[in-house]
Enzyme design. Structure first.
Site, mmCIF file in Angstrom:
data_model
loop_
_atom_site.group_PDB
_atom_site.id
_atom_site.type_symbol
_atom_site.label_atom_id
_atom_site.label_comp_id
_atom_site.label_asym_id
_atom_site.label_seq_id
_atom_site.Cartn_x
_atom_site.Cartn_y
_atom_site.Cartn_z
ATOM 1 N N TYR A 27 0.874 -1.115 -0.009
ATOM 2 C CA TYR A 27 -0.258 0.174 0.172
ATOM 3 C C TYR A 27 1.096 1.221 0.152
ATOM 4 O O TYR A 27 1.653 1.391 0.934
ATOM 5 C CB TYR A 27 -0.997 -0.059 1.326
ATOM 6 C CG TYR A 27 -1.857 1.126 1.342
ATOM 7 C CD1 TYR A 27 -3.014 1.157 0.579
ATOM 8 C CD2 TYR A 27 -1.595 2.330 2.306
ATOM 9 C CE1 TYR A 27 -3.539 2.563 0.733
ATOM 10 C CE2 TYR A 27 -2.456 3.373 2.565
ATOM 11 C CZ TYR A 27 -3.393 3.411 1.616
ATOM 12 O OH TYR A 27 -4.079 4.587 1.729
ATOM 13 N N ASP A 61 9.404 2.789 -0.458
ATOM 14 C CA ASP A 61 8.450 3.433 0.428
ATOM 15 C C ASP A 61 8.742 2.987 1.583
ATOM 16 O O ASP A 61 8.046 1.987 2.124
ATOM 17 C CB ASP A 61 6.836 2.738 -0.207
ATOM 18 C CG ASP A 61 5.721 3.461 0.627
ATOM 19 O OD1 ASP A 61 6.015 4.202 1.575
ATOM 20 O OD2 ASP A 61 4.624 3.541 0.306
ATOM 21 N N LYS A 87 4.708 9.517 8.437
ATOM 22 C CA LYS A 87 4.873 9.139 9.952
ATOM 23 C C LYS A 87 5.727 9.466 10.958
ATOM 24 O O LYS A 87 5.694 10.386 11.478
ATOM 25 C CB LYS A 87 4.718 7.419 9.651
ATOM 26 C CG LYS A 87 3.388 6.863 9.063
ATOM 27 C CD LYS A 87 2.987 5.481 9.256
ATOM 28 C CE LYS A 87 1.854 5.171 8.212
ATOM 29 N NZ LYS A 87 0.523 5.383 8.498
#
Ligand code: HOZ
Length: 428
Positions: free
Chosen positions: A141, A236, A264
């Site tokens: 994702y 990623d 994050k």
């Protein structure tokens, strides 16, 4: 005010009652929790219930909730003005800090979320190479940009949505999707279509179909495959970055991507994202180059202050060996409880990341993750919640240990796991 009541009110004015689908308890059932406050490892619900948090805002809170130094940095920054849309000294120092900690990063552009980071990385790759095709992996994702919602994990997997409505077939036509850890499939695509491929994008440690570490040689193989066709390799690391070391997983494992996406942890709980990498590639971005990217809140001073304080603390305190030890205690404790109770499950960990997979042995890709017993997971989730532990409400997400968790927290968690797993014998 109770969670139930808030959820009912929310459902009238917010689609599904939530501002991100993963919060909706879709696959575990029941009423989603509403939080009043957090401190250290604890969150308190609106009912006043104290829970030990292993979700950590889905990753950013590696130092726990409301760490005083980060709160102070946020307050100091906010007092000086929350946004300017003009350059600040803090963003220069933050960029220097990131490039200093990540050897593959010569230059970095700050954005406001992980989705923006991956979207920008792929636009750079297409602009730099003049090619259109992208290789992404089944179950990874990378945020919710149109062309990345192909065979995506996280909330799509949890909600059983294999492809989002509203994405035009044209947007996804140039995205090729092999299984994670299947290097041969990548090599075959590259052999057939290498001169059309702009980039290979991958979560180096997959964290959106549950925790799935890379197979030995997989990331090295992706580097070689990208090199063989002059495509870019994009890591990623929105979840991985600063999770396993005060740097990226790429730095840790010795595989150098062309671009790395971050989010994050680097925002310390504030909205942020970043894409960075080789200078030659990064110079494609406007105003230096022809690839456009912009944002009023990019490099927001409050988010930057939280991020800088977080990275300073991570470098100073090096919590990683302890996070790894706690992850190992959880993994071995849960696996032992499974064996003792004849429950088919497996709980891998990498550093402080872990996922108890139900109904299956080791998971290596989306095909195996999908064989999980999600009913058993739902029962486990609620059993743990009843014992006072908050986990991500999905089989296909990762639990996070923070530096605030104590040995006592981890031991209590493991013993609750053993109790709940014993009670699951019938469903596991
Ligand atoms: N991507 C995050 C973890 N898989 C979840 C964040 C969200 O979608 O709200």
């Amino acid at each position: 005010m109770k969670s139930q009541e808030l959820f009912e009110r929310a459902c009238k004015v917010v689609p599904g009652g939530v501002n991100s689908p993963v919060r909706a308890f879709t696959s575990v059932g029941g009423v989603p929790v509403y939080v009043e406050k957090g401190e250290g490892t604890r969150i308190w619900t609106v009912e006043g219930r104290e829970l030990v948090d292993f979700c950590g805002s889905w990753g950013p809170l590696i130092l726990g909730h409301a760490r005083p130094e980060i709160v102070q940095a946020v307050c100091d920054a906010a007092q000086k003005g929350s946004s300017f849309g003009i350059n600040t000294k803090g963003e220069v120092e933050f960029a220097e800090q990131l490039c200093g900690l990540i050897p593959s990063m010569d230059m970095v552009r700050l954005v406001s979320s992980g989705t923006e980071a991956t979207m920008t990385a792929l636009r750079i790759a297409r602009g730099f190479t003049g090619r259109q095709k992208i290789i992404k992996f089944n179950g990874c994702y990378h945020g919710h940009a149109d062309y990345l919602l192909v065979a995506a994990g996280s909330g799509l997997l949890t909600g059983g949505i294999t492809a989002s409505a509203g994405v035009s077939p044209a947007a996804v036509a140039e995205v090729l999707v092999p299984e994670y850890n299947d290097l041969e499939a990548v090599q075959q695509i590259v052999a057939e279509q290498g001169d059309e491929i702009a980039a290979i994008i991958v979560e180096p440690v997959a964290g959106n179909m549950g925790l799935v570490p890379p197979a030995h040689g997989f990331l090295e193989g992706l580097r070689a495959a990208a090199d063989s066709c002059n495509a870019l390799l994009i890591f990623d690391e929105v979840i991985n970055g600063f999770r396993l070391a005060a740097s990226t997983y790429g730095s840790l494992c010795g595989v150098t991507p062309d671009l790395t996406c971050l989010g994050k942890i680097i925002g310390g709980g504030m909205p942020i994202g970043a894409v960075g990498g080789r200078a030659e590639v990064m110079k494609s971005l406007a105003p230096l180059g022809p690839v456009y990217q912009a944002g009023t809140l990019s490099g927001n001073p409050v988010a930057v202050a939280a991020g800088r304080a977080t990275l300073d603390l991570l470098v100073e305190e090096n919590p990683y060996p302890v996070l790894d030890a706690h992850g190992e205690t959880i993994s071995s404790g849960v696996n032992q409880a499974a064996t003792e109770n004849g429950c088919t499950m497996h709980c891998p960990h990498l550093g402080g990341m872990f996922t108890p997979f139900f109904g299956i042995g080791p998971v290596t890709n989306l095909a195996s993750a999908k064989c999980c017993n999600t009913d058993a997971h739902a029962a486990f989730f609620h059993g743990m919640l009843d014992c006072g532990f908050y986990l991500p409400p999905s089989q296909f997400e990762v639990g996070f240990v923070s530096a605030a968790h104590t040995t006592a927290d981890i031991e209590a968690f493991v013993s609750a796991c053993a109790e709940v797993v014993a009670s699951l014998r019938s469903v596991g």
